[in-house]
Design a protein around this motif. Structure first.
Motif, PDB file in Angstrom:
ATOM      1  N   PRO A  86      88.903  12.853  39.838  1.00 12.46           N
ATOM      2  CA  PRO A  86      89.905  11.774  39.795  1.00 12.46           C
ATOM      3  C   PRO A  86      91.273  12.264  39.335  1.00 12.46           C
ATOM      4  N   GLU A  87      91.305  13.182  38.365  1.00 13.29           N
ATOM      5  CA  GLU A  87      92.596  13.707  37.906  1.00 13.29           C
ATOM      6  C   GLU A  87      93.279  14.508  39.012  1.00 13.29           C
ATOM      7  N   GLY A  88      92.460  15.308  39.718  1.00 22.01           N
ATOM      8  CA  GLY A  88      93.022  16.106  40.795  1.00 22.01           C
ATOM      9  C   GLY A  88      93.540  15.250  41.929  1.00 22.01           C
ATOM     10  N   GLN A  89      92.776  14.249  42.318  1.00 16.67           N
ATOM     11  CA  GLN A  89      93.218  13.370  43.394  1.00 16.67           C
ATOM     12  C   GLN A  89      94.483  12.618  43.010  1.00 16.67           C
ATOM     13  N   ALA A  90      94.571  12.233  41.736  1.00 20.69           N
ATOM     14  CA  ALA A  90      95.774  11.531  41.276  1.00 20.69           C
ATOM     15  C   ALA A  90      96.988  12.458  41.335  1.00 20.69           C
ATOM     16  N   ALA A  91      96.798  13.739  40.965  1.00 23.18           N
ATOM     17  CA  ALA A  91      97.904  14.705  41.016  1.00 23.18           C
ATOM     18  C   ALA A  91      98.364  14.920  42.450  1.00 23.18           C
ATOM     19  N   VAL A  92      97.395  15.059  43.374  1.00 20.77           N
ATOM     20  CA  VAL A  92      97.748  15.250  44.776  1.00 20.77           C
ATOM     21  C   VAL A  92      98.474  14.025  45.313  1.00 20.77           C
ATOM     22  N   SER A  93      97.960  12.845  44.992  1.00 23.59           N
ATOM     23  CA  SER A  93      98.598  11.609  45.455  1.00 23.59           C
ATOM     24  C   SER A  93     100.021  11.491  44.928  1.00 23.59           C
ATOM     25  N   GLN A  94     100.225  11.913  43.685  1.00 23.16           N
ATOM     26  CA  GLN A  94     101.567  11.874  43.101  1.00 23.16           C
ATOM     27  C   GLN A  94     102.519  12.799  43.866  1.00 23.16           C
ATOM     28  N   VAL A  95     102.061  14.011  44.206  1.00 30.28           N
ATOM     29  CA  VAL A  95     102.895  14.960  44.944  1.00 30.28           C
ATOM     30  C   VAL A  95     103.231  14.411  46.327  1.00 30.28           C
ATOM     31  N   VAL A  96     102.236  13.857  47.014  1.00 28.23           N
ATOM     32  CA  VAL A  96     102.472  13.298  48.349  1.00 28.23           C
ATOM     33  C   VAL A  96     103.477  12.156  48.280  1.00 28.23           C
ATOM     34  N   GLY A  97     103.339  11.297  47.278  1.00 26.68           N
ATOM     35  CA  GLY A  97     104.276  10.184  47.139  1.00 26.68           C
ATOM     36  C   GLY A  97     105.695  10.657  46.876  1.00 26.68           C
ATOM     37  N   GLU A  98     105.848  11.662  45.995  1.00 32.28           N
ATOM     38  CA  GLU A  98     107.185  12.204  45.712  1.00 32.28           C
ATOM     39  C   GLU A  98     107.796  12.815  46.969  1.00 32.28           C
ATOM     40  N   ALA A  99     106.990  13.558  47.706  1.00 30.70           N
ATOM     41  CA  ALA A  99     107.509  14.230  48.895  1.00 30.70           C
ATOM     42  C   ALA A  99     107.962  13.221  49.951  1.00 30.70           C
ATOM     43  N   ASN A 100     107.258  12.114  50.049  1.00 32.32           N
ATOM     44  CA  ASN A 100     107.645  11.097  51.030  1.00 32.32           C
ATOM     45  C   ASN A 100     108.937  10.392  50.668  1.00 32.32           C
ATOM     46  N   GLN A 101     109.370  10.501  49.424  1.00 32.08           N
ATOM     47  CA  GLN A 101     110.613   9.868  48.992  1.00 32.08           C
ATOM     48  C   GLN A 101     111.832  10.779  49.164  1.00 32.08           C
ATOM     49  N   ILE A 102     111.614  12.008  49.612  1.00 31.95           N
ATOM     50  CA  ILE A 102     112.732  12.946  49.783  1.00 31.95           C
ATOM     51  C   ILE A 102     113.606  12.480  50.942  1.00 31.95           C
ATOM     52  N   PRO A 103     114.924  12.441  50.764  1.00 29.72           N
ATOM     53  CA  PRO A 103     115.805  12.056  51.875  1.00 29.72           C
ATOM     54  C   PRO A 103     115.644  13.013  53.057  1.00 29.72           C
ATOM     55  N   GLY A 104     115.476  12.452  54.242  1.00 27.99           N
ATOM     56  CA  GLY A 104     115.361  13.272  55.440  1.00 27.99           C
ATOM     57  C   GLY A 104     113.955  13.687  55.797  1.00 27.99           C
ATOM     58  N   VAL A 105     112.960  13.284  55.010  1.00 27.16           N
ATOM     59  CA  VAL A 105     111.575  13.632  55.301  1.00 27.16           C
ATOM     60  C   VAL A 105     110.947  12.543  56.165  1.00 27.16           C
ATOM     61  N   ILE A 106     110.352  12.958  57.300  1.00 26.14           N
ATOM     62  CA  ILE A 106     109.664  12.008  58.173  1.00 26.14           C
ATOM     63  C   ILE A 106     108.326  11.618  57.572  1.00 26.14           C
ATOM     64  N   ALA A 107     107.575  12.639  57.124  1.00 24.00           N
ATOM     65  CA  ALA A 107     106.255  12.350  56.568  1.00 24.00           C
ATOM     66  C   ALA A 107     105.778  13.534  55.734  1.00 24.00           C
TER      67      ALA A 107
END
Length: 740
Positions: A86-107
């Motif tokens: 659960p800790e690992g999945q939460a860390a991965v989910s956090q990284v994916v969410g941050e990356a999706n908020q980057i300006p200019g990122v499609i996905a």
């Protein structure tokens, strides 16, 4: 030529306030233009017309959402743990969410959904797709990308950022100032005068400043690669200092002979300046000749460097005599400023200097020197036979950098092939044709040795284009991966799906390794044409300068020894890893694809520099009545100290770029520094005097029909001396008539 430059030098000396003002205004104006119009630099090395580049262009046209820059964020759990907790999945989910908020990122794709989790569950890859190509990614987006993963790190997970988006312009900073500082020390020791050393350095810095400012001012209208400004700076500094050094040295010599400062400066520009002009022309020919290979990024690099060299020549023959006008006799060492020229050392005493002693030794031992020199350089060239070239990747990035860490973690968790995915771009007349071709090629490629997997096709919105990722078993620069690329292309051709086939669907292969192979093949095809053009034009130019057949041929053969040895040593250090720690190289690997042809062009130009500076003095003394052997000794004796200083300066400047972390810039600096070292001290100052003394008068032989049709450029100033002597006689006659 000498007469024209004599007038130019005298005018610059007399109008020094105007000349300095013009150059300062030009420097300020160009600097302002650079600030106002500077555009972005490109970090890719693609070649139009190759299969890999056509595939990328097809993606941009028909599948734009997949053609932008890509990034890969690697997440690693601590040793012995997994990301499936659960800790690992939460860390991965956090990284994916941050990356999706980057300006200019499609996905940014969740690795648990795409299957990008290692078999042991410890590593995961977050693939990030940007909307625009790498060169158009904003600094804001890039900084945001590199900042992703802070909370995951705080939770004890390792996060590293890699991918194409991490390829940025190499930073050239304070490290290179070390090379300039060493060059200044060499100037001070050579001249024994802070005024002469400082003035020479100032002259070179003004020239390189103007050249670089002009280059950046044009960067908004030309596609300037990230390495082009570095190369232009490297060469502009080196030749700028050297050219000013030669003119200042000849000026000081004339002052010691009793000439007035104005006349000394004019004659220095006439003689040493002639050598500077022709040496610079040779360098410019070699650099501009890169445009004939038909590779845009090489054309830009060559023309950019040629531009800075041209500015360095102009500065040397105009600004330098103007600055000499301000310095007066202070360009001499303090103890020589008040010395009576009539009390100068005798010729015999002059010939006791190291240059004359070395020249006589080379003449006396000419046969052993030639044999040992050629054999030694031939031995140093042996590693060049094992040279491998490719485009740079993160495997040679500095240890500890984010891109290197991402590369190593990906290799550890998934295998090295995941760092260099091959991309098959399938394009059909219809969605059905594309789907059929994708299925056909998937099965064929999956069965090849060296392929770990072929990912399912990703179709475009209309279904007429699809991309398939091929994961090799080996890294992107490995020889096995290059062989795999060739096998895949053969299979594509046998299935009738090659890009030039007329079937309902075609397949084109691209990716880091494929692009590297295409670049290397294009360069290999262009190399013979380039060599023929550059060497041929330069030999013709040297024939014009020296009015000789054998001297230009000897110069070209000496260059082959230089470049062979330089290649061999560079391969041994950067590819084999010998003494790699001494140059700060973390990981050996193939040389960058364009280094061989670039090194040939630059080293040829620089090698001809020293040839012109040394042999022009030999030619000058031979024309003025010395025997061929004595002219060789005199040329070496008078030029050895200055050429030694010039070579040390150039080596220092190039060596300063070895301190840059970027492995491409580091290898360029090393190869150029070692090439200049070999050419100046082994070829030009050792083998050349031995060969010249062996040839004797035959060295200066020129067929009569060529002598009649070739213009006499008078680089040694013989016509100028005759004109000045006639003018002096006329003045004496006029003075005598007035007295009577």
């Amino acid at each position: 030529m000498a007469t024209l430059l004599y007038r130019l030098g005298r005018t610059a000396f007399r109008k020094r306030h105007l000349v300095v003002s013009i150059w300062l205004i030009a420097l300020v104006g160009l600097g302002a233009a650079a600030l106002a119009f500077r555009g972005p630099t490109a970090s890719d090395f693609n070649i139009p017309g190759t299969e890999s580049q056509e595939a990328l262009e097809l993606l941009q046209e028909q599948f734009p959402e997949a053609s932008g820059a890509g990034g890969t964020i690697v997440i690693a759990a601590p040793e012995g743990e997994q990301l499936t907790t659960p800790e690992g999945q939460a860390a991965v989910s956090q990284v994916v969410g941050e990356a999706n908020q980057i300006p200019g990122v499609i996905a940014a794709l969740d690795p648990f959904q795409t299957g990008s989790v290692s078999p042991d569950g410890r590593f995961a890859l977050v693939n990030v797709q940007f909307a625009v190509p790498n060169d158009e990614v904003s600094d804001e987006s890039r900084e945001a990308y590199e900042a992703v993963g802070g909370p995951a790190r705080d939770a004890g997970f390792q996060v590293a950022h890699g991918g194409e988006v991490m390829s940025t312009e190499p930073h050239v900073g304070s490290q290179e100032a070390i090379g300039v500082a060493i060059a200044l020390v060499v100037l001070i020791i050579t001249f024994g005068s802070l005024v002469a050393a400082g003035m020479t350095m100032l002259n070179a810095l003004i020239g390189v400043g103007a050249g670089m400012a002009g280059l950046f001012a044009l960067s908004s209208v030309i596609d300037l690669t990230s390495t082009a400004p570095v190369l232009a700076l490297m060469l502009g500094l080196a030749v700028g200092i050297d050219y000013s050094l030669f003119i200042t040295s000849r000026h000081r010599q004339h002052l010691l002979e009793g000439l007035e400062p104005e006349e000394a400066a004019a004659r220095a520009v006439a003689t040493a300046g002639s050598a500077v002009v022709f040496a610079g022309a040779t360098v410019v020919i070699a650099l501009a000749g890169l445009s004939v290979v038909g590779i845009p990024f090489l054309t830009v690099m060559g023309l950019a460097a040629a531009g800075t060299v041209s500015v360095a020549v102009l500065v040397a023959i105009t600004l330098q005599p103007a600055l000499l006008g301000y310095a007066g006799r202070r360009v001499l060492a303090r103890g020589k400023r008040a010395v009576d020229p009539t009390e100068a050392p005798t010729t015999h005493e002059n010939q006791e200097s190291f240059g004359f002693r070395w020249a006589r030794l080379m003449v006396r031992l000419r046969i052993p020197v030639i044999v040992l020199g050629v054999a030694g350089l031939g031995a140093l060239a042996i590693p060049a036979a094992d040279m491998r070239i490719s485009l740079p990747d993160a495997s040679t990035a500095p240890l500890g950098s984010s891109e290197r860490t991402a590369y190593d973690l990906t290799s550890e968790g998934f295998g090295p092939g995941f760092n260099g995915r091959l991309i098959m771009v399938v394009s059909g007349d219809s969605a059905e044709a594309t789907t059929a071709a994708a299925g056909q090629i998937t099965g064929t490629v999956q069965a090849l040795d060296g392929v770990l997997m072929v990912a399912p096709p990703q179709p475009s919105r209309d279904g007429q284009t699809a991309i398939l990722a091929v994961i090799p078993a080996t890294g992107p620069t490995e020889a096995e991966t290059e062989e795999l690329v060739e096998r895949i292309r053969v299979e594509i051709a046998e299935l009738g799906l090659a890009p030039d086939d007329d079937g309902p669907a075609t397949v084109a292969l691209t990716g880091v390794t494929a692009v590297g192979i295409d670049v290397s093949d294009k360069l290999a095809d262009a190399m013979p044409v380039y060599l023929l053009l550059v060497v041929g034009l330069s030999i013709l130019l040297l024939m014009l300068v020296f009015r000789s057949i054998l001297v230009p041929v000897k110069a070209a053969l000496g260059f082959l020894l230089t470049v062979g040895a330089a290649f061999g040593i560079t391969v041994a250090v950067f590819q084999w890893g010998w003494l790699a720690d001494l140059v700060g190289l973390d990981t050996p690997g193939p040389l960058v694809s364009f280094l061989p042809i670039l090194l040939i062009g630059i080293l040829f130009g620089l090698a001809m520099d020293y040839e012109v500076f040394l042999v022009s003095r030999m030619r000058e003394d031979f024309v003025h009545g010395d025997t061929a052997t004595q002219a060789t000794i005199n040329g070496m004796g008078h030029g050895a100290r200055v050429v030694t200083a010039a070579a040390l300066i150039m080596i220092s400047v190039f060596g300063g770029f070895m301190l840059v972390d970027d492995p491409v810039i580091k290898s360029m600096g090393f190869a150029l520094a070692i090439g200049v070292l070999i050419d100046a001290f082994v070829v030009r100052m050792t083998i050349v005097p031995a060969v010249m003394s062996l040839l004797g008068r035959a060295a200066w032989w020129l067929p009569r029909f060529l002598s009649r049709i070739m213009p006499n450029v008078d680089i040694e100033g013989e016509q100028l001396r005759v004109r000045l002597a006639a003018q002096r006689d006329a003045e004496l006659v006029g003075s005598g008539a007035k007295q009577s």
